[in-house]
Design a protein around this motif. Structure first.
Motif, PDB file in Angstrom:
ATOM      1  N   GLN A   1      99.566 -21.700 -52.898  1.00 18.82           N
ATOM      2  CA  GLN A   1     100.022 -22.988 -53.412  1.00 18.82           C
ATOM      3  C   GLN A   1     100.769 -22.797 -54.741  1.00 18.82           C
ATOM      4  O   GLN A   1     101.806 -23.374 -54.968  1.00 18.82           O
ATOM      5  CB  GLN A   1      98.811 -23.903 -53.599  1.00 18.82           C
ATOM      6  CG  GLN A   1      99.162 -25.350 -53.738  1.00 18.82           C
ATOM      7  CD  GLN A   1      97.966 -26.266 -53.476  1.00 18.82           C
ATOM      8  OE1 GLN A   1      96.937 -25.846 -52.952  1.00 18.82           O
ATOM      9  NE2 GLN A   1      98.111 -27.506 -53.851  1.00 18.82           N
TER      10      GLN A   1
ATOM     11  N   SER B   1      92.755 -26.197 -47.831  1.00 18.62           N
ATOM     12  CA  SER B   1      92.853 -24.886 -48.503  1.00 18.62           C
ATOM     13  C   SER B   1      91.648 -24.031 -48.166  1.00 18.62           C
ATOM     14  O   SER B   1      91.775 -22.815 -47.966  1.00 18.62           O
ATOM     15  CB  SER B   1      92.945 -25.066 -50.014  1.00 18.62           C
ATOM     16  OG  SER B   1      94.100 -25.777 -50.362  1.00 18.62           O
TER      17      SER B   1
ATOM     18  N   ASP C   1     100.282 -22.342 -47.995  1.00 17.35           N
ATOM     19  CA  ASP C   1      99.493 -23.442 -48.552  1.00 17.35           C
ATOM     20  C   ASP C   1     100.419 -24.375 -49.315  1.00 17.35           C
ATOM     21  O   ASP C   1     100.898 -24.032 -50.395  1.00 17.35           O
ATOM     22  CB  ASP C   1      98.397 -22.901 -49.470  1.00 17.35           C
ATOM     23  CG  ASP C   1      97.319 -23.957 -49.740  1.00 17.35           C
ATOM     24  OD1 ASP C   1      97.551 -25.130 -49.385  1.00 17.35           O
ATOM     25  OD2 ASP C   1      96.267 -23.600 -50.300  1.00 17.35           O
ATOM     26  N   GLU C   2     100.666 -25.541 -48.744  1.00 11.68           N
ATOM     27  CA  GLU C   2     101.527 -26.555 -49.342  1.00 11.68           C
ATOM     28  C   GLU C   2     102.818 -25.966 -49.898  1.00 11.68           C
ATOM     29  O   GLU C   2     103.055 -25.971 -51.106  1.00 11.68           O
ATOM     30  CB  GLU C   2     100.768 -27.298 -50.445  1.00 11.68           C
ATOM     31  CG  GLU C   2      99.433 -27.776 -49.930  1.00 11.68           C
ATOM     32  CD  GLU C   2      98.911 -28.979 -50.674  1.00 11.68           C
ATOM     33  OE1 GLU C   2      99.655 -29.553 -51.492  1.00 11.68           O
ATOM     34  OE2 GLU C   2      97.768 -29.363 -50.401  1.00 11.68           O
TER      35      GLU C   2
HETATM   36 MG   LIG Z   1      94.692 -27.370 -51.227  1.00 10.24          MG
END
Ligand SMILES: [Mg+2]
Ligand SMILES: Nc1ncnc2c1ncn2[C@@H]1O[C@H](COP(=O)(O)OP(=O)(O)OP(=O)(O)O)[C@@H](O)[C@H]1O
Lengths: 272, 265
Positions: free
Chosen positions: A92, A48, A169-170
């Protein structure tokens, strides 16, 4: 197609520190225009953080990050705003503005950055929401939709300005396998229809196999391997082998459980 | 000796922290003023809709509670002064006391403290929650300036709402004193009004008004500053919201002291 030899992002000797602690220690890599670039790595290895640096939310300690050949770490604020209009990011936690409807969320960058008529903006917004399968939900508030829908709305918002590159992000963390697979397909679709460059941070091996053109593996703040997924799988590096074989660190059982729970769907046939 | 060194070091650390906080607040101020007064004239625009929205929230929606409390305080003040003045047979001077105290001191102060609890804390909580949910980062990635987007509308709304509320609060407080004096203490109505009018001067109004403007600045900036300080999750939001109220009330009293002293001479 654009010239594939041209790199949209080039990172040189990137060092990132939090206080005295070095999190990223001298990274060098390039991202080709139009590819899907996946960043893999253990929890807390700085994925991240790397993403935050690539979009300019953080200033690195040293090193260069070239976006279309220009260093974003030394840009003035106005120049950086110009770059950001061409960049999208899916957070995320989706990071939708909770006080605004989905339509307003998507329309916001258009309203602020362009002089389009409001009817045009409405149409654009509808198109973007339809693209991620959310037509009919224009007037819903973020609190009224599910986590998977939030991720997709976040993607619609990132797409609003028709960016050249999107950072995820993810994207599939915390989603059920079917929704996660749907999101993978969406990432693929964006990339093939709009020739978008995608940079994806993920833990999910199933989706890596599905979407990745290039995989970049991080460990302890350094790159341990870059290349196609099958190249990495043949690698002799002990960390990469451990990661792909899902072997736990010797002492910890909880980590094993954690990774297993994340990768329980590791059967590509089932996922799609 | 070690105790001495320890005290010395602790003092240094505290002052360094205070200096750092001050510098952060200054940066925030310069940014806000830049985006309020300079950038709009360079075609960067102001978000008028958000200003109006906040104005309704801070001003119109606070009016009932501010009005009620100020009315009651006016009445209380009249009673308290009557307790003293009745001994000299001077109950008609309640008007002077209530009028001057309301306008110079109590109306601005009560309004500011109520708005701190009601809106200052809300500002800190809103910005803190947005920070935790990465919404502030999302704004920046979209190339939207958080100062312009979040702070300026709140700042402008506060700057309009609090002085207006203060003026209304002054009248309501005087009304509270009037009602109690006339209906409960039997003071002559005309006498009361005349005394009030004679007691109040332009200077009193200027004091109250100036104070209210600075209170608005304090409430808004403390809220914003604490909001941006939030780290971690919901717990951090709660902590900073509480601390925004405490800091804000402390600074309001401090500003009050300074301006009371200035207008004393
Ligand atoms: Mg992360
Ligand atoms: N604001 C911060 N201040 C100090 N240290 C931080 C901060 N944010 C992250 N770190 C540290 O930097 C390291 C990398 O964090 P990061 O969030 O980038 O990890 P990650 O690879 O994204 O992990 P995950 O896969 O769990 O999301 C962590 O060890 C963390 O402790």
């Amino acid at each position: 197609m654009n010239d594939t030899s041209e790199h949209i992002i080039e990172v040189r000797d990137l060092v990132v520190k939090y206080g005295d602690r070095t999190v990223l220690d001298g990274l060098n890599f390039q991202i080709r225009r139009g590819e899907t670039f996946v960043i893999l790595g253990g929890s807390g290895c700085g994925k991240s953080t790397l993403l935050r640096n690539l979009v300019g939310l953080m200033r690195p300690y040293s090193g260069e990050i070239l976006f279309n050949g220009r260093d974003i770490t030394t840009m003035t604020d106005d120049e950086r705003i110009e770059v950001r209009k061409r960049v999208g990011m899916c957070f995320q936690g989706s990071a939708l503005f909770n006080s605004m409807s989905l339509a307003d969320n998507v329309a916001l960058p258009l309203r602020e950055h362009t002089r389009l008529a409001s009817s045009t903006i409405d149409i654009q917004t509808k198109i973007k929401l339809a693209l991620v399968g959310l037509s009919g939900f224009e007037e819903y508030l973020p609190a009224e939709i599910s986590g998977g829908m939030k991720k997709r709305a976040g993607l619609a918002r990132a797409m609003a300005m028709d960016p050249e590159i999107i950072f995820y992000d993810e994207p599939s963390a915390g989603l059920d396998p079917i929704v996660a697979a749907g999101l993978d397909m969406l990432i693929r679709k964006m990339q093939s229809t709009f020739n978008l460059t995608s940079v994806v941070v993920t833990h999910e091996m199933a989706s890596v196999r599905l979407i990745a053109d290039t995989v970049c593996m991080l460990n302890a703040g350094r790159i341990v391997g870059t290349g196609k997924i099958d190249e990495l799988e043949r690698s002799k590096d002990p960390f990469i082998q451990q990661f792909f074989e899902r072997r736990p660190d010797e002492e910890s059982d909880t980590r094993d459980d954690y990774i297993r729970s994340l990768m329980g769907i590791d059967l590509p046939g089932n996922a799609t | 000796m070690t105790a001495f060194i320890y005290t010395f070091g602790a003092t240094g650390r505290v002052s360094l922290n205070a200096l750092y906080a001050l510098s952060r607040v200054c940066v925030l101020m310069v940014e806000t003023i830049n985006w309020t007064l300079v950038q709009p004239f360079r075609g960067r625009g102001l978000r008028m809709k958000a200003v109006v929205f906040n104005l309704v929230e801070y001003g119109v929606n606070s009016l009932p509670i501010v009005g009620l409390i100020c009315f009651l305080i006016g009445a209380i003040m009249a009673m308290q002064s009557a307790y003293q003045l009745a001994r000299f047979g001077a109950t008609q001077y309640i008007a002077n006391l209530v009028g001057v105290a309301s306008m110079r001191e109590l109306a601005p102060l009560m309004t500011a403290i109520l708005l701190t609890g009601r809106s200052g804390s809300a500002i800190a909580a809103e910005i803190g929650t947005m920070k935790v949910a990465e919404e502030i980062d999302a704004l920046e990635v979209m190339g939207l300036n958080p100062t312009k987007f979040l702070i300026v509308p709140k700042f402008l709304a506060m700057l309009i709402a609090i002085p207006c509320l203060t003026i209304l609060a002054t009248f309501i407080m005087i009304l509270g004193g009037y009602m109690l004096s006339v209906f409960a203490l039997g003071v002559d109505s005309d006498l009361y009004l005349n005394n009030t009018a004679r007691a109040l001067q332009m200077k009193d109004f200027a004091t109250g008004f100036t104070k209210s403007v600075f209170f608005a600045v304090v409430i808004c900036w403390v809220g914003v500053y604490r909001g941006f300080q939030v780290e971690g999750g919901a717990e951090g939001v709660g902590k900073m919201t509480t601390s925004s109220v405490v800091t804000s009330i402390f600074l309001i009293i401090l500003v009050d002291l300074v301006f009371t002293a200035l207008f004393f001479f």
